[in-house]
Design an enzyme around this catalytic site. Structure first.
Site, PDB file in Angstrom:
ATOM      1  N   GLU A 101       0.854  -1.202   0.000  1.00 50.49           N
ATOM      2  CA  GLU A 101       0.000   0.000   0.000  1.00 50.49           C
ATOM      3  C   GLU A 101       0.886   1.247   0.000  1.00 50.49           C
ATOM      4  O   GLU A 101       2.010   1.215   0.529  1.00 50.49           O
ATOM      5  CB  GLU A 101      -0.913  -0.063   1.232  1.00 50.49           C
ATOM      6  CG  GLU A 101      -1.867   1.089   1.424  1.00 50.49           C
ATOM      7  CD  GLU A 101      -2.865   1.316   0.295  1.00 50.49           C
ATOM      8  OE1 GLU A 101      -2.419   1.517  -0.845  1.00 50.49           O
ATOM      9  OE2 GLU A 101      -4.080   1.341   0.559  1.00 50.49           O
ATOM     10  N   ASP A 105      -3.336   5.593   6.412  1.00 47.33           N
ATOM     11  CA  ASP A 105      -3.775   6.849   7.005  1.00 47.33           C
ATOM     12  C   ASP A 105      -4.716   6.498   8.165  1.00 47.33           C
ATOM     13  O   ASP A 105      -4.245   6.200   9.261  1.00 47.33           O
ATOM     14  CB  ASP A 105      -4.454   7.671   5.896  1.00 47.33           C
ATOM     15  CG  ASP A 105      -4.840   9.061   6.320  1.00 47.33           C
ATOM     16  OD1 ASP A 105      -4.278   9.568   7.305  1.00 47.33           O
ATOM     17  OD2 ASP A 105      -5.704   9.670   5.664  1.00 47.33           O
ATOM     18  N   THR A 106      -6.031   6.505   7.953  1.00 45.78           N
ATOM     19  CA  THR A 106      -6.930   6.043   9.024  1.00 45.78           C
ATOM     20  C   THR A 106      -6.769   4.540   9.247  1.00 45.78           C
ATOM     21  O   THR A 106      -7.059   4.028  10.320  1.00 45.78           O
ATOM     22  CB  THR A 106      -8.402   6.316   8.670  1.00 45.78           C
ATOM     23  OG1 THR A 106      -8.738   5.568   7.505  1.00 45.78           O
ATOM     24  CG2 THR A 106      -8.646   7.784   8.430  1.00 45.78           C
ATOM     25  N   GLY A 107      -6.349   3.824   8.210  1.00 45.62           N
ATOM     26  CA  GLY A 107      -6.198   2.367   8.303  1.00 45.62           C
ATOM     27  C   GLY A 107      -7.462   1.623   7.928  1.00 45.62           C
ATOM     28  O   GLY A 107      -7.483   0.391   7.911  1.00 45.62           O
ATOM     29  N   LYS A 133       1.031   7.115   8.403  1.00 46.82           N
ATOM     30  CA  LYS A 133       0.632   8.385   9.029  1.00 46.82           C
ATOM     31  C   LYS A 133      -0.140   8.024  10.287  1.00 46.82           C
ATOM     32  O   LYS A 133      -1.375   8.036  10.319  1.00 46.82           O
ATOM     33  CB  LYS A 133      -0.259   9.147   8.034  1.00 46.82           C
ATOM     34  CG  LYS A 133      -0.136  10.636   8.092  1.00 46.82           C
ATOM     35  CD  LYS A 133      -1.262  11.297   7.327  1.00 46.82           C
ATOM     36  CE  LYS A 133      -0.975  11.543   5.884  1.00 46.82           C
ATOM     37  NZ  LYS A 133      -2.084  12.264   5.204  1.00 46.82           N
TER      38      LYS A 133
HETATM   39  P1  IMP Z   1      -7.063   5.031   4.823  1.00 46.35           P
HETATM   40  O1  IMP Z   1      -8.186   4.048   4.634  1.00 46.35           O
HETATM   41  O2  IMP Z   1      -7.543   6.275   5.498  1.00 46.35           O
HETATM   42  O3  IMP Z   1      -5.853   4.442   5.505  1.00 46.35           O
HETATM   43  O4  IMP Z   1      -6.742   5.491   3.354  1.00 46.35           O
HETATM   44  C1  IMP Z   1      -5.571   5.310   2.711  1.00 46.35           C
HETATM   45  C2  IMP Z   1      -5.683   5.952   1.348  1.00 46.35           C
HETATM   46  O5  IMP Z   1      -5.943   7.374   1.476  1.00 46.35           O
HETATM   47  C3  IMP Z   1      -4.357   5.837   0.639  1.00 46.35           C
HETATM   48  O6  IMP Z   1      -4.286   4.643  -0.111  1.00 46.35           O
HETATM   49  C4  IMP Z   1      -4.355   7.085  -0.206  1.00 46.35           C
HETATM   50  O7  IMP Z   1      -4.997   6.831  -1.435  1.00 46.35           O
HETATM   51  C5  IMP Z   1      -5.161   8.113   0.568  1.00 46.35           C
HETATM   52  N1  IMP Z   1      -4.288   9.045   1.315  1.00 46.35           N
HETATM   53  C6  IMP Z   1      -4.197   9.196   2.649  1.00 46.35           C
HETATM   54  N2  IMP Z   1      -3.294  10.136   2.988  1.00 46.35           N
HETATM   55  C7  IMP Z   1      -2.788  10.603   1.828  1.00 46.35           C
HETATM   56  C8  IMP Z   1      -1.778  11.577   1.501  1.00 46.35           C
HETATM   57  O8  IMP Z   1      -1.137  12.240   2.355  1.00 46.35           O
HETATM   58  N3  IMP Z   1      -1.517  11.748   0.170  1.00 46.35           N
HETATM   59  C9  IMP Z   1      -2.167  11.064  -0.809  1.00 46.35           C
HETATM   60  N4  IMP Z   1      -3.105  10.141  -0.545  1.00 46.35           N
HETATM   61  C10 IMP Z   1      -3.417   9.897   0.760  1.00 46.35           C
END
Ligand code: IMP
Length: 178
Positions: A101, A105-107, A133
């Protein structure tokens, strides 16, 4: 609001150095004769995956597959569903799998996806993320392999986009208000 590119957060040299290290770590953890399937999550992780697998030893049984997904539902819970836009070409049953991946971010996306892939009975399932993150995490998901932990800022480049822009940058940069 309009955004523009900010400073370099992680340079192309640092990326190359760290991707090579993580590839070595993965190679050490798996047997050469067992297939090892790298599952890239489109589109962002494609850039990272192609560099990562090219650092794997020649005698390893490396396989590459891709998925395109979007997670849905309640943004505060990990109980949502993953909509599959593009599924794997091959079965992962009884195979060692590494989900690649771009950023955790949130996971939520990865925790939904992990459940979905575990239902397909792989021999093992690990997560390898380019960026982590942690500040924004809403689930207990933690990458097994990670290149860099970053602060809570929006970044682009090396596969990561903002509104479909800037994926092609060689360095990872922050995005700032214009
Ligand atoms: P999660 O489900 O919130 O962990 O989403 C992850 C997805 O959000 C990643 O695969 C990215 O496509 C997008 N994303 C989260 N943070 C960033 C960032 O800082 N830059 C670009 N895409 C991000």
């Amino acid at each position: 609001m309009a955004y523009k590119l900010g400073k370099i957060l992680i340079s192309r040299d640092k990326i190359h150095e760290r991707v090579t290290e993580v590839a070595k770590q993965i190679a050490n953890d798996f047997d050469n004769d067992q297939p090892l399937v790298f599952v890239g999550i489109l589109t962002g992780a494609a850039f990272f995956l192609t560099d990562l697998v090219r650092e794997m030893p020649e005698n390893m049984n490396v396989q590459v597959d891709f998925m395109s997904v979007a997670s849905y539902g309640d943004s505060d819970k990990s109980s949502g569903v993953v909509r599959i836009y593009h599924d794997l070409k091959s079965s992962i049953e009884n195979k060692n799998v590494i989900v690649v991946e771009d950023i955790v971010d949130t996971g939520l996306t990865l925790s939904h996806l992990k459940k979905l892939l575990l239902d397909r009975h792989p021999a093992s399932l690990k997560i390898c993320a380019l960026l982590d993150k942690q500040a924004r995490r809403k689930t207990d998901i933690k990458p097994d392999y990670c290149c860099f932990s970053i602060p809570d800022e929006f970044v682009v480049g090396y596969g990561l986009d903002y509104a479909s822009k800037w994926r092609h940058l060689k360095d990872i940069k922050s995005v700032v208000d214009e």
